[in-house]
Design a protein around this motif. Structure first.
Motif, PDB file in Angstrom:
ATOM      1  N   ALA A 180      54.572  39.480  73.904  1.00 25.27           N
ATOM      2  CA  ALA A 180      54.590  40.906  73.570  1.00 25.27           C
ATOM      3  C   ALA A 180      55.800  41.254  72.703  1.00 25.27           C
ATOM      4  CB  ALA A 180      54.613  41.731  74.861  1.00 25.27           C
ATOM      5  N   ARG A 215      53.957  35.759  78.690  1.00 25.41           N
ATOM      6  CA  ARG A 215      53.311  37.005  78.235  1.00 25.41           C
ATOM      7  C   ARG A 215      54.371  37.982  77.709  1.00 25.41           C
ATOM      8  NH1 ARG A 215      48.001  37.718  80.238  1.00 25.41           N
ATOM      9  NH2 ARG A 215      48.185  39.976  80.034  1.00 25.41           N
ATOM     10  N   ARG A 216      55.511  38.025  78.406  1.00 18.47           N
ATOM     11  CA  ARG A 216      56.582  38.927  77.999  1.00 18.47           C
ATOM     12  C   ARG A 216      57.112  38.551  76.619  1.00 18.47           C
ATOM     13  NH1 ARG A 216      58.058  43.984  78.947  1.00 18.47           N
ATOM     14  NH2 ARG A 216      60.305  44.313  79.032  1.00 18.47           N
ATOM     15  N   LYS A 250      55.221  39.911  69.128  1.00 21.65           N
ATOM     16  CA  LYS A 250      54.249  40.765  68.433  1.00 21.65           C
ATOM     17  C   LYS A 250      54.916  42.025  67.896  1.00 21.65           C
ATOM     18  CE  LYS A 250      50.103  43.559  69.405  1.00 21.65           C
ATOM     19  NZ  LYS A 250      49.445  43.268  68.112  1.00 21.65           N
ATOM     20  N   LEU A 256      58.009  48.291  73.562  1.00 17.83           N
ATOM     21  CA  LEU A 256      57.828  47.175  74.492  1.00 17.83           C
ATOM     22  C   LEU A 256      57.974  47.741  75.895  1.00 17.83           C
ATOM     23  CD1 LEU A 256      57.622  44.003  74.877  1.00 17.83           C
ATOM     24  CD2 LEU A 256      60.098  44.086  75.212  1.00 17.83           C
ATOM     25  N   SER A 257      56.851  47.918  76.585  1.00 20.97           N
ATOM     26  CA  SER A 257      56.897  48.430  77.954  1.00 20.97           C
ATOM     27  C   SER A 257      56.968  47.250  78.917  1.00 20.97           C
ATOM     28  CB  SER A 257      55.667  49.290  78.243  1.00 20.97           C
ATOM     29  OG  SER A 257      54.490  48.497  78.251  1.00 20.97           O
ATOM     30  N   ARG A 273      54.639  46.501  80.899  1.00 21.70           N
ATOM     31  CA  ARG A 273      53.267  46.030  81.119  1.00 21.70           C
ATOM     32  C   ARG A 273      52.644  45.685  79.769  1.00 21.70           C
ATOM     33  NH1 ARG A 273      53.994  50.656  83.758  1.00 21.70           N
ATOM     34  NH2 ARG A 273      52.859  51.800  82.148  1.00 21.70           N
ATOM     35  N   ASP A 274      51.661  44.816  79.772  1.00 21.24           N
ATOM     36  CA  ASP A 274      50.910  44.529  78.549  1.00 21.24           C
ATOM     37  C   ASP A 274      49.416  44.584  78.868  1.00 21.24           C
ATOM     38  OD1 ASP A 274      49.714  41.762  79.054  1.00 21.24           O
ATOM     39  OD2 ASP A 274      51.837  41.357  79.437  1.00 21.24           O
ATOM     40  N   ASP A 275      48.643  44.796  77.812  1.00 21.61           N
ATOM     41  CA  ASP A 275      47.187  44.891  77.995  1.00 21.61           C
ATOM     42  C   ASP A 275      46.469  43.878  77.117  1.00 21.61           C
ATOM     43  OD1 ASP A 275      47.876  46.053  75.638  1.00 21.61           O
ATOM     44  OD2 ASP A 275      46.705  47.887  75.910  1.00 21.61           O
ATOM     45  N   PHE A 276      46.966  42.641  77.113  1.00 22.48           N
ATOM     46  CA  PHE A 276      46.375  41.598  76.290  1.00 22.48           C
ATOM     47  C   PHE A 276      44.951  41.277  76.769  1.00 22.48           C
ATOM     48  CE2 PHE A 276      50.844  39.722  75.494  1.00 22.48           C
ATOM     49  CZ  PHE A 276      51.049  40.633  74.480  1.00 22.48           C
TER      50      PHE A 276
END
Length: 616
Positions: free
Chosen positions: A131, A127-128, A134, A71-72, A74-77
């Motif tokens: 992620a 969003r956090r 997920k 879990l960084s 940033r996400d790339d959804f």
């Protein structure tokens, strides 16, 4: 065998070395917390361990087939993808709906998010959480989390800690949340001066061990200085003098704090605060407040009466959306109550740190920005200059001459907080002051607030910080009141859990037995809404989803109230049995019992009315 090994790893960002010749390993079942200053190399270290970043030199080896979950920050959804597809990775509905572990993760992290909504419509916090959900749904040998508690409330953080404690995978977590570190980690790594110092135990053990290391180092330095002085004296005198070697004793960890005074001189601060503020600070009298203005949005306060006195240090707790920031805005005067009144003391000098930071002049220097407020300030018994306070909050040396426009978000927040303190307020309202602050800066801020005399109201999901700077906790539990919590955060979590358990029992039983004996269909609690996805729109009752949620919250509040009244009844019956021969005391207890019984009947009628409305 270790899952991951680092051998002589070095990495730099431009001219600045972040890691130099680091060798370490992560074994099966290891649970490691990573701490250090912002920009010190924590995220670089975990990116190298995860295989996301190749080091400048050295070797990183993974076990064959190692499953790493990262879990960084940033996400790339895909913004067009539905949340459910992203989180569940194509699992059929019967597959995930029949899995209790997956349902628990969805309920605790995504209970208020429509799984059919597109990812592009989510807020940063949503969003956090998406992620995180997920990652947790999948199985991993090593879970690496970079600031997992960001955007989670206290309740969700407590759930996440419990969830991670039950997983068998190894864990590596970077966080500034010290309570969370203590709850999930058994070892601590500190990234400092381009190296990694290792300690056994969670955050509390790390603090004690680090203090012991510092004490030993200080003793060694004192011995070295003594030897140097003796050597110089010998050179002057000629023949060496016979001296006995000093003896040093390693104290137990408890001895480090045995003579340490309490963090705050509460009586003295209270006396000083009373002199500065008088008797009245804020009195809320029969106040009703909606989060979105008069009769708009959820009810935050419903005919509530509460008093904030001189020297009070109050931590305000509640789930996200419960109205904590609205209460602070009410006290600051930026919003007015729908009804009732807020009495503000004549001597109140307020400073309010909100989550939306005031704009700073980007062309000014950091030190100039603080000194334009005041150059010196008295904190407790000591006078501090603007430069000294800047240094305490992480602006050291040349950093004080940086241009404001070049500061990061965390640095701007520290600067804004310091400007507020330099204005010498006697009332501080702090809304999430710990955002973007590293642990070292947090401890400096706590120490600074320890000597600050005045009334403090703080909202924070950082449980450690909240309990450290406040003397008592007050909660918004969805019942329109400011509820005192003598047991602090633990009592808050227990109250929330008991309310959720009641709703869950009602949902699972098919029909919930009302207090008066009437059968009410299940699904009237918050847990039922979560199980249904929280997005059913208008129900069979004809109520909108929003109206359903409001009624469900009210139903939960009434159930908790009935539990409390039931407990009072039982205690009164027991006390009456004990006082059977004391007729005067028995009469007083009987009168109290009748009052409790009448209250209980009123609440039962209200409960039945709400249940009937939800049933349609």
């Amino acid at each position: 065998m270790n899952l991951v090994n680092l051998e002589s790893v070095s990495h730099a960002f431009g001219p600045k070395p972040l890691l130099t010749d680091v060798t370490l390993g992560i074994g099966q079942g290891d649970r490691i917390g990573v701490v250090g200053r912002n920009g010190g190399g924590k995220s670089t270290l975990i990116s190298i361990i995860a295989g996301e970043l190749k080091p400048d030199s050295g070797r990183v080896t993974h076990n064959r087939g190692l499953r790493v979950g990262l879990l960084s920050q940033r996400d790339d959804f895909d913004p067009a993808a539905p949340v459910g597809d992203l989180v569940l990775s194509g699992r059929a509905e019967h597959e995930w709906a029949g899995d209790a572990a997956i349902r628990e993760i969805l309920a605790n992290l995504l209970g208020d998010i429509d799984l059919t909504a597109q990812a592009g419509a989510l807020s940063g916090g949503e969003r956090r959480r998406t992620a995180l959900a997920k990652l947790l749904i999948d199985e991993h040998d090593l879970i690496i989390l970079d600031e997992p508690t960001n955007h989670l409330d206290i309740e969700a953080i407590a759930w996440l800690a419990g969830h991670l404690a039950q997983r068998k995978s190894a864990l590596l977590v970077v966080t500034h949340d010290r309570w969370f570190l203590d709850a999930v980690s058994t070892r601590t790594w500190e990234v400092v001066d381009a190296s990694v110092e290792r300690y056994e135990g969670g955050y509390a053990a790390y603090v004690l061990a680090k203090a012991e290391r510092a004490r030993i180092a200080q003793a060694a330095e004192e011995r070295r200085q003594n030897l140097m002085r003796k050597e110089i004296a010998w050179l002057r005198r000629g023949p060496p003098a016979r001296t006995s070697k000093p003896k040093f004793r390693i104290n137990a960890a408890e001895a480090l704090i045995a003579n340490e005074p309490p963090p705050r001189e509460t009586v003295e601060l209270l006396k000083f605060a009373s002199a500065r503020l008088g008797k009245t600070v804020y009195d809320l009298e029969d106040v009703t407040l909606h989060a979105g203005g008069p009769d708009a949005g959820p009810v935050v306060l419903d005919h509530a009466t509460f008093q904030f006195g001189p020297g009070d240090r109050i931590g305000l707790i509640g789930v996200n959306g419960s109205g904590k920031s609205s209460v602070l805005r009410l006290l600051s005067g930026s919003v007015t109550p729908d009804s009732g009144r807020v009495v503000r003391g004549k001597t109140v000098r307020l400073a309010h740190l909100s989550q939306e930071l005031a704009e700073l002049d980007p062309s000014r220097r950091v030190l100039e920005t603080v000194e334009e407020i005041r150059k010196y300030i008295q904190v407790g018994k000591k006078e501090w200059s603007a430069s000294q306070l800047l240094e305490r909050l992480g602006f050291k040396g040349e950093a004080q001459w940086k241009v404001v426009g070049d500061l990061s978000g965390g640095e701007r927040r520290r600067l804004q907080l310091l400007r507020l303190i330099m204005d010498e307020p006697n009332v501080l309202l702090l809304d999430e002051p710990t955002n973007d602050l590293d642990i070292e800066t947090l401890t400096e801020l706590e120490d600074l607030l320890d000597g600050w005399p005045g009334t403090l109201v703080v909202v924070s999901h950082d449980r450690y910080f909240l309990e450290r700077v406040s003397d008592r906790c007050v909660a918004l539990l969805g019942d329109g009141r400011l509820s005192m919590l003598p047991g602090g955060v633990d009592e808050y979590l227990a109250r929330r859990a008991s309310g959720a358990a009641l709703s869950a029992r009602a949902a699972s039983s098919g029909t919930a037995s009302a207090p008066g004996g009437q059968a009410v269909p299940a699904g009237t609690g918050a847990a039922a809404e979560t199980a249904a996805g929280g997005s059913n729109g208008a129900a069979a009752s004809g109520l909108s989803a929003k109206e359903q949620r409001e009624l469900q919250k009210e139903l939960g509040r009434l159930e908790r109230q009935l539990d409390r009244l039931g407990e009072r009844e039982e205690k009164l019956h027991a006390r009456m049995a004990e006082a059977a021969s004391d007729f005067e005391r028995l009469g007083a207890l009987d009168a109290e019992l009748r009052e409790v019984t009448a209250q209980k009947e009123e609440v039962e009628l209200e409960w039945l009315d709400l249940a009937a409305r939800l049933d349609g």
